[in-house]
Design a protein around this motif. Structure first.
Motif, PDB file in Angstrom:
ATOM      1  N   UNK A  46      79.776  20.221  -3.604  1.00 58.30           N
ATOM      2  CA  UNK A  46      79.324  18.851  -3.375  1.00 58.30           C
ATOM      3  C   UNK A  46      77.897  18.641  -3.878  1.00 58.30           C
ATOM      4  N   UNK A  47      77.049  19.662  -3.677  1.00 58.37           N
ATOM      5  CA  UNK A  47      75.675  19.538  -4.167  1.00 58.37           C
ATOM      6  C   UNK A  47      75.639  19.475  -5.691  1.00 58.37           C
ATOM      7  N   UNK A  48      76.487  20.261  -6.369  1.00 59.61           N
ATOM      8  CA  UNK A  48      76.543  20.219  -7.831  1.00 59.61           C
ATOM      9  C   UNK A  48      77.083  18.875  -8.326  1.00 59.61           C
ATOM     10  N   UNK A  49      78.044  18.323  -7.591  1.00 62.37           N
ATOM     11  CA  UNK A  49      78.629  17.042  -7.978  1.00 62.37           C
ATOM     12  C   UNK A  49      77.593  15.916  -7.881  1.00 62.37           C
ATOM     13  N   UNK A  50      76.675  16.028  -6.925  1.00 62.74           N
ATOM     14  CA  UNK A  50      75.654  14.987  -6.741  1.00 62.74           C
ATOM     15  C   UNK A  50      74.536  15.089  -7.774  1.00 62.74           C
ATOM     16  N   UNK A  51      74.355  16.253  -8.374  1.00 64.22           N
ATOM     17  CA  UNK A  51      73.286  16.420  -9.355  1.00 64.22           C
ATOM     18  C   UNK A  51      73.674  16.000 -10.720  1.00 64.22           C
TER      19      UNK A  51
END
Length: 132
Positions: free
Chosen positions: A127-132
């Motif tokens: 999820x953190x990678x998707x937001x970046x």
């Protein structure tokens, strides 16, 4: 090393007392071997319940250790640790109820808890990678 090994021998023998209860398992002419061949579930489907519940402070310490490198604020990380602890204890309690009602065991093991934390870390990273 040899003296330490000899000191541990009595404890090893105590631990293996169950295994030594079938001494002639591999003798093809022995009645025990024949009986086990007729009923393989005696060997394949046996379950030994050695699981003891983890104390809550141990659950907390393990979660803190495995979530050390996770990039979260302190308050959020504390909440995640409480959430993991709550998930594990609630599943343990529900498993006890499940057994009381249906007489079927569901084992909640330390591996289950570690897999919960590992899955959380994996999903958080995605999820953190998707937001970046």
């Amino acid at each position: 090393f040899a003296s330490t090994q000899n000191d541990l021998l009595p404890y090893s023998v105590q631990s293996l007392s169950l295994a030594s209860s079938y001494p002639s398992l591999y003798d093809r002419h022995d009645k025990t071997f024949v009986r086990h061949r007729k009923f393989p579930s005696l060997i394949n489907c046996c379950t030994i319940d050695w699981f003891q519940p983890w104390p809550e402070d141990a659950l907390e310490m393990v979660a803190n250790k495995f979530l050390e490198e996770v990039n979260l604020e302190f308050e959020v990380k504390t909440s995640v640790v409480k959430m993991c602890k709550n998930f594990h204890t609630s599943v343990t309690n529900l498993s006890d109820r499940f057994y009381d009602i249906l007489q079927r065991k569901n084992y909640v093991t330390p591996t289950s808890y570690l897999e919960l934390i590992k899955t959380f870390k994996l999903l958080l990273g995605q999820k953190q990678k998707a937001l970046l």
